[in-house]
Design a protein around this motif. Structure first.
Motif, PDB file in Angstrom:
ATOM      1  N   ALA A 127      15.964   0.772  -0.964  1.00 56.36           N
ATOM      2  CA  ALA A 127      15.922  -0.504  -0.252  1.00 56.36           C
ATOM      3  C   ALA A 127      14.851  -0.464   0.821  1.00 56.36           C
ATOM      4  O   ALA A 127      14.708   0.520   1.543  1.00 56.36           O
ATOM      5  CB  ALA A 127      17.282  -0.797   0.380  1.00 56.36           C
ATOM      6  N   GLY A 128      14.060  -1.542   0.918  1.00 55.59           N
ATOM      7  CA  GLY A 128      12.996  -1.625   1.910  1.00 55.59           C
ATOM      8  C   GLY A 128      11.660  -1.127   1.419  1.00 55.59           C
ATOM      9  O   GLY A 128      10.663  -1.225   2.143  1.00 55.59           O
ATOM     10  N   SER A 129      11.624  -0.593   0.201  1.00 57.30           N
ATOM     11  CA  SER A 129      10.343  -0.122  -0.323  1.00 57.30           C
ATOM     12  C   SER A 129       9.474  -1.317  -0.715  1.00 57.30           C
ATOM     13  O   SER A 129       9.962  -2.412  -1.003  1.00 57.30           O
ATOM     14  CB  SER A 129      10.563   0.795  -1.530  1.00 57.30           C
ATOM     15  OG  SER A 129      11.267   0.112  -2.554  1.00 57.30           O
ATOM     16  N   SER A 130       8.165  -1.095  -0.722  1.00 52.26           N
ATOM     17  CA  SER A 130       7.220  -2.165  -1.007  1.00 52.26           C
ATOM     18  C   SER A 130       7.264  -2.547  -2.484  1.00 52.26           C
ATOM     19  O   SER A 130       7.337  -1.682  -3.372  1.00 52.26           O
ATOM     20  CB  SER A 130       5.805  -1.712  -0.624  1.00 52.26           C
ATOM     21  OG  SER A 130       4.863  -2.704  -0.943  1.00 52.26           O
ATOM     22  N   THR A 131       7.200  -3.860  -2.742  1.00 52.21           N
ATOM     23  CA  THR A 131       7.232  -4.352  -4.128  1.00 52.21           C
ATOM     24  C   THR A 131       5.933  -5.039  -4.540  1.00 52.21           C
ATOM     25  O   THR A 131       5.800  -5.455  -5.690  1.00 52.21           O
ATOM     26  CB  THR A 131       8.404  -5.331  -4.321  1.00 52.21           C
ATOM     27  OG1 THR A 131       8.269  -6.416  -3.387  1.00 52.21           O
ATOM     28  CG2 THR A 131       9.738  -4.634  -4.098  1.00 52.21           C
ATOM     29  N   SER A 132       5.024  -5.183  -3.580  1.00 50.62           N
ATOM     30  CA  SER A 132       3.731  -5.801  -3.910  1.00 50.62           C
ATOM     31  C   SER A 132       2.706  -5.428  -2.851  1.00 50.62           C
ATOM     32  O   SER A 132       3.051  -4.950  -1.767  1.00 50.62           O
ATOM     33  CB  SER A 132       3.860  -7.329  -4.001  1.00 50.62           C
ATOM     34  OG  SER A 132       4.068  -7.898  -2.715  1.00 50.62           O
ATOM     35  N   GLU A 133       1.442  -5.692  -3.162  1.00 51.42           N
ATOM     36  CA  GLU A 133       0.382  -5.387  -2.219  1.00 51.42           C
ATOM     37  C   GLU A 133       0.392  -6.322  -1.018  1.00 51.42           C
ATOM     38  O   GLU A 133      -0.208  -6.038   0.010  1.00 51.42           O
ATOM     39  CB  GLU A 133      -0.972  -5.467  -2.931  1.00 51.42           C
ATOM     40  CG  GLU A 133      -1.152  -4.405  -4.002  1.00 51.42           C
ATOM     41  CD  GLU A 133      -2.506  -4.487  -4.671  1.00 51.42           C
ATOM     42  OE1 GLU A 133      -3.264  -5.435  -4.347  1.00 51.42           O
ATOM     43  OE2 GLU A 133      -2.804  -3.614  -5.507  1.00 51.42           O
ATOM     44  N   SER A 134       1.093  -7.450  -1.139  1.00 52.11           N
ATOM     45  CA  SER A 134       1.146  -8.415  -0.027  1.00 52.11           C
ATOM     46  C   SER A 134       2.199  -8.047   1.009  1.00 52.11           C
ATOM     47  O   SER A 134       2.402  -8.771   1.978  1.00 52.11           O
ATOM     48  CB  SER A 134       1.413  -9.825  -0.565  1.00 52.11           C
ATOM     49  OG  SER A 134       2.657  -9.863  -1.249  1.00 52.11           O
ATOM     50  N   GLY A 135       2.918  -6.960   0.793  1.00 51.47           N
ATOM     51  CA  GLY A 135       3.867  -6.483   1.796  1.00 51.47           C
ATOM     52  C   GLY A 135       5.308  -6.881   1.576  1.00 51.47           C
ATOM     53  O   GLY A 135       6.149  -6.647   2.449  1.00 51.47           O
ATOM     54  N   THR A 136       5.644  -7.481   0.448  1.00 49.34           N
ATOM     55  CA  THR A 136       7.049  -7.816   0.184  1.00 49.34           C
ATOM     56  C   THR A 136       7.850  -6.531  -0.009  1.00 49.34           C
ATOM     57  O   THR A 136       7.331  -5.522  -0.484  1.00 49.34           O
ATOM     58  CB  THR A 136       7.175  -8.701  -1.069  1.00 49.34           C
ATOM     59  OG1 THR A 136       6.558  -8.026  -2.170  1.00 49.34           O
ATOM     60  CG2 THR A 136       6.502 -10.047  -0.843  1.00 49.34           C
ATOM     61  N   GLN A 137       9.116  -6.624   0.376  1.00 51.57           N
ATOM     62  CA  GLN A 137       9.980  -5.441   0.329  1.00 51.57           C
ATOM     63  C   GLN A 137      11.201  -5.687  -0.529  1.00 51.57           C
ATOM     64  O   GLN A 137      11.674  -6.822  -0.675  1.00 51.57           O
ATOM     65  CB  GLN A 137      10.417  -5.043   1.737  1.00 51.57           C
ATOM     66  CG  GLN A 137       9.293  -4.547   2.631  1.00 51.57           C
ATOM     67  CD  GLN A 137       9.791  -4.147   3.991  1.00 51.57           C
ATOM     68  OE1 GLN A 137      10.778  -4.695   4.494  1.00 51.57           O
ATOM     69  NE2 GLN A 137       9.124  -3.183   4.608  1.00 51.57           N
ATOM     70  N   LEU A 138      11.724  -4.602  -1.060  1.00 54.19           N
ATOM     71  CA  LEU A 138      12.925  -4.676  -1.884  1.00 54.19           C
ATOM     72  C   LEU A 138      14.137  -4.897  -0.986  1.00 54.19           C
ATOM     73  O   LEU A 138      14.442  -4.062  -0.136  1.00 54.19           O
ATOM     74  CB  LEU A 138      13.079  -3.376  -2.674  1.00 54.19           C
ATOM     75  CG  LEU A 138      14.059  -3.378  -3.847  1.00 54.19           C
ATOM     76  CD1 LEU A 138      13.539  -4.290  -4.953  1.00 54.19           C
ATOM     77  CD2 LEU A 138      14.234  -1.961  -4.368  1.00 54.19           C
ATOM     78  N   PRO A 139      14.837  -6.017  -1.096  1.00 51.64           N
ATOM     79  CA  PRO A 139      15.962  -6.290  -0.201  1.00 51.64           C
ATOM     80  C   PRO A 139      17.177  -5.422  -0.466  1.00 51.64           C
ATOM     81  O   PRO A 139      17.968  -5.150   0.437  1.00 51.64           O
ATOM     82  CB  PRO A 139      16.273  -7.765  -0.470  1.00 51.64           C
ATOM     83  CG  PRO A 139      15.801  -7.993  -1.867  1.00 51.64           C
ATOM     84  CD  PRO A 139      14.596  -7.121  -2.042  1.00 51.64           C
ATOM     85  N   ALA A 140      17.354  -4.988  -1.682  1.00 54.63           N
ATOM     86  CA  ALA A 140      18.487  -4.114  -2.037  1.00 54.63           C
ATOM     87  C   ALA A 140      17.998  -3.096  -3.051  1.00 54.63           C
ATOM     88  O   ALA A 140      17.269  -3.439  -3.984  1.00 54.63           O
ATOM     89  CB  ALA A 140      19.647  -4.925  -2.603  1.00 54.63           C
ATOM     90  N   GLY A 141      18.386  -1.857  -2.835  1.00 53.02           N
ATOM     91  CA  GLY A 141      17.924  -0.801  -3.717  1.00 53.02           C
ATOM     92  C   GLY A 141      18.854  -0.573  -4.892  1.00 53.02           C
ATOM     93  O   GLY A 141      19.840  -1.296  -5.090  1.00 53.02           O
ATOM     94  N   VAL A 142      18.519   0.445  -5.647  1.00 53.18           N
ATOM     95  CA  VAL A 142      19.345   0.874  -6.781  1.00 53.18           C
ATOM     96  C   VAL A 142      19.767   2.313  -6.505  1.00 53.18           C
ATOM     97  O   VAL A 142      18.931   3.221  -6.513  1.00 53.18           O
ATOM     98  CB  VAL A 142      18.589   0.781  -8.116  1.00 53.18           C
ATOM     99  CG1 VAL A 142      19.479   1.269  -9.259  1.00 53.18           C
ATOM    100  CG2 VAL A 142      18.125  -0.641  -8.368  1.00 53.18           C
TER     101      VAL A 142
END
Length: 261
Positions: A51-66
């Motif tokens: 959770a909180g890891s980057s999901t795109s180059e624009s800075g979006t973050q993963l709201p919930a992890g696995v």
């Protein structure tokens, strides 16, 4: 398949839970017994996406992890040190504790143990002892010619000797308390010994400085509630069955996969 191992830890935990409950029920009539409760903790998690890891180059973050857990373990089995009911016995040397405190008992190896069981007897030397023959501390000797023994709420032991018109004081019972009663270690025979977790014993006089008082001719019953224990037992059985069902389901899935191959 990890589900097999995870469910096995659940079955093992509920097996331990049933063991604790069965010990509580077995000691329903044990003087001064304190019930235990099984407490559980989840095991380590395997993180696939944090959770909180980057999901795109624009800075979006993963709201919930696995993250997938690996099961459960028994974290502790603390004793519930609540007061048990007082039962009258009409026996002079039976003493119940109402409130804080344990009777200090000297073991044969010289160590000091502690108990809430006040079912005391008198040995061949007149010493006040437990039913196992362990000496109550501090040592109190009851003479052969003692009659009408009385024990006050403050722990003063008195008796009339021969034809004396006034009672003679034979000794003073004391109580011990601990910063963490749940940290005491049970050694059987209704006895506990102190540990680093319980802290050192603080010895004092009954009915003073927050210590409990004594009630002669009474014994403290176990604080086990039969209805609560049976309800907990049923819940543990159902949890065990559900974990067993998970193992059956995982086995069926593995069987189906092997048939596809």
């Amino acid at each position: 398949m990890k589900a097999l191992y995870i469910a096995s830890t659940g079955m093992s935990a509920q097996e331990r839970n049933v063991e604790v409950i069965s010990n509580n029920i077995a000691n329903m009539r044990t003087t001064g017994f304190k019930r235990q409760r099984a407490e559980f903790q989840d095991l380590l998690y395997q993180v696939y996406r944090r959770a909180g890891s980057s999901t795109s180059e624009s800075g979006t973050q993963l709201p919930a992890g696995v993250e997938i857990g690996s099961g459960v373990k028994t974290g502790a089995t603390p004793r519930i040190m609540s007061q048990g009911n007082m039962q009258p016995t009409e026996k002079e040397l039976d003493v119940g504790i109402r409130g804080e405190g344990f009777f200090p008992i000297q073991l044969p190896d010289g160590r000091t143990a502690y108990t809430r069981d006040g079912a005391f007897e008198r040995n061949a030397n007149g010493m006040m002892v437990t039913i196992e023959g362990y000496q109550v501390q501090p040592g109190i000797i009851i003479p052969d010619n003692a009659r009408s023994i009385s024990i006050s709420s403050e722990g003063v032991v008195e008796a009339f000797l021969d034809n004396d018109g006034a009672p003679t004081q034979l000794g003073q019972l004391q109580l011990a308390r601990f910063a963490n009663k749940a940290g005491l270690e049970g050694i059987g025979d209704n006895l506990y010994v102190e540990t680093d977790a319980s802290g050192a014993a603080q010895v004092g006089t009954p009915n003073a400085d927050s210590f409990g008082n004594l009630l002669q001719g009474h014994l403290e019953l176990a604080n086990v509630n039969a209805v609560t224990e049976i309800a907990d037992l049923i819940a543990a059985q159902r949890a065990y069955e559900m974990n067993a069902r998970v193992i059956s389901g995982a086995d069926e899935m593995l069987s189906a996969t092997s048939q596809l191959r």
